[in-house]
Design a protein around this motif. Sequence first.
Motif, PDB file in Angstrom:
ATOM      1  N   HIS A   1       0.853  -1.195   0.000  1.00 31.26           N
ATOM      2  CA  HIS A   1       0.000   0.000   0.000  1.00 31.26           C
ATOM      3  C   HIS A   1       0.881   1.234   0.000  1.00 31.26           C
ATOM      4  CE1 HIS A   1      -3.849  -2.044   0.433  1.00 31.26           C
ATOM      5  NE2 HIS A   1      -3.247  -2.884   1.260  1.00 31.26           N
TER       6      HIS A   1
ATOM      7  N   HIS B   1      -3.439  12.657   4.114  1.00 31.92           N
ATOM      8  CA  HIS B   1      -3.280  11.752   5.257  1.00 31.92           C
ATOM      9  C   HIS B   1      -2.411  12.413   6.317  1.00 31.92           C
ATOM     10  CE1 HIS B   1      -2.185   8.169   7.577  1.00 31.92           C
ATOM     11  NE2 HIS B   1      -3.184   7.553   6.978  1.00 31.92           N
TER      12      HIS B   1
ATOM     13  N   CYS C   1       0.372   0.974   8.548  1.00 33.29           N
ATOM     14  CA  CYS C   1      -1.072   1.146   8.378  1.00 33.29           C
ATOM     15  C   CYS C   1      -1.875   0.433   9.459  1.00 33.29           C
ATOM     16  CB  CYS C   1      -1.509   0.632   7.004  1.00 33.29           C
ATOM     17  SG  CYS C   1      -0.544   1.277   5.615  1.00 33.29           S
TER      18      CYS C   1
ATOM     19  N   HIS D   1      -5.407   1.078  11.021  1.00 35.77           N
ATOM     20  CA  HIS D   1      -6.366   0.451  10.109  1.00 35.77           C
ATOM     21  C   HIS D   1      -6.336  -1.067  10.256  1.00 35.77           C
ATOM     22  CE1 HIS D   1      -6.824   4.296   7.977  1.00 35.77           C
ATOM     23  NE2 HIS D   1      -5.505   4.406   8.065  1.00 35.77           N
TER      24      HIS D   1
ATOM     25  N   TRP E   1     -10.575   0.324   5.536  1.00 34.74           N
ATOM     26  CA  TRP E   1      -9.695   1.401   5.987  1.00 34.74           C
ATOM     27  C   TRP E   1     -10.224   2.078   7.250  1.00 34.74           C
ATOM     28  CZ3 TRP E   1      -5.002   1.420   4.626  1.00 34.74           C
ATOM     29  CH2 TRP E   1      -4.608   1.058   3.327  1.00 34.74           C
TER      30      TRP E   1
END
Length: 572
Positions: free
Chosen positions: A323, A335, A342, A346, A351
């Motif tokens: 990602h 962001h 992440c 997440h 998400w």
Amino acid sequence: MNNNNQNHVSVKYFLGLSLGLVLLMHGPFSHAVVEGVIEHTEDYSKFDHLGTGYELTGAHAELDCRACHVDGIFTNLATQCADCHNGENILGKSANHIPVNQPCDVCHNTDNFQVTISGAIDHSAVDMMSCESCHDGNSATGKSADHIQTALTCGACHEVNSWATTGFDHTFIGEQACVDCHNGSQASGKSANHINSSDLCGSCHNTSTWSPAVTVDHSQVVGACEECHNGVVATGKGPAHIVTAESCNACHTTTSWQTQFDHALVAGQACLECHNGAISTGKTDTHINSTGLCESCHTTTDWLVQPSNVDHSQVTGVCSSCHNGTSATGKNDTHILTNEECDVCHNTISWAQAAVDHSLIVDNCISCHEGTSASGKSATHINSSESCQACHEKHPATWTPVQANAVNHNEVIGDCISCHNTSIASGKSTSHIYTTDNCAACHAPGPTPWLPVAPSNVDHNEVIGTCSSCHDGAIATGKSATHIQTAEECDVCHSTTQWTPASVDHTNFVNNCIDCHNGATASGKGTAHINSTDVCDACHETFPATWAPVSPAAVDHNQVIGTCISCHNGTI
């Protein structure tokens, strides 16, 4: 020369000294030199003609000397064939002889004038003649009955000194099919082990060699791929090829070895067994760290990854390795700044944020808490900069404020009272002096204990109460122990910029003049003053500009200690 009847011939000829010496050196001759003429009377069959510099070979050795030495002439005779063989003296070239530019002996020998020297003809001696003018099957060998049909000259394909065709120029063939000649009879054709194909040789071979052409027309191949692609005739399966009994065209095309692969033919076989980077394309150097189950993310029809099909349990690397905005969706431009992975916030299902650990965020709070991405300032929030952490804990559950001494008041744009109102933060106490709400007029910005600014920086215009409400010796400097006794407020005598007295109203003093006018605090008695007590107002007005004396009737002479003359001297 020869004479079978052993006749004696008397020959007169003129010889130079060199020829005479030659004749004297050969054979047993009887001769006499008369006026330069040698007369022979001896048999000359043993004469060595080579000694004259001209060798008699072939049929010339059988001729009578007189055939050449006519009229007994032995010197300055011609030595070239054509000089005699000119069709007049002796047989020469016929009318239909090939035009040549070289002597007869280039092609003919001296044994028989009609026989050429086999294989030794110097074709360069022929004058601008086409091969066919001689090689017509009559004068010389010509095309055979099975010769390729062509209107070209012999030299287009054959060497001039042989029938070899090593320099065969196929461009002269035109539209004629290869197989018309390369049929195994006229020229080499397909071998017994040739692959099953049509007769269009040019679809695979070129005209200079039998080596396959760069682009083989597989449409002319009748047999299966394996008949040619067997590793001998053409490239076949490599040692690392997938084990399969299928024909090549089940997976490969005739234009490429890599297209239209039918993965259904390798059912049950793991992708990695083939896609290992050796047999077929495998993971690249930049591939995310994962298990070998390719199908957990990729499809068998292409390498594209469908996000909904990704089995994140097979990913052993970090989220950002995929990602990153290239391989898969990554952080967008808005962001919040963070160096964390992440999955700290997440999950792998969506998400949606979960269990955000604010201690890991390196960006300002407002980058997320702007009221859209996350809750932000309320409508009643004090006027301040966007640096939330200047007043709030960095990762609170309920925006807990920081300790009072940790608040960065430089980030507050509004007045102090907008926060220090006893509701949001501590405000004025009940004992606070009466002032406006401009805290900064007296206090330095920052945390408690509400340190005052430097005295010279206090804005006394913001003070509504009396001076003594602050200048009481506790909150701020007040009257000293030696201050004259008075019940008046400071500003009656002092200004707000300094303590220097100004416009002193003596009517309000309750103590003796001498308490102030002692020569130290204020001017006192001069050295010429009459001797008296310290009760100044016994003789002077209590608030004069120049110490004016009271009226004579009001003088209290009881306070005079000196003699009368000390004052009543006509001057004072």
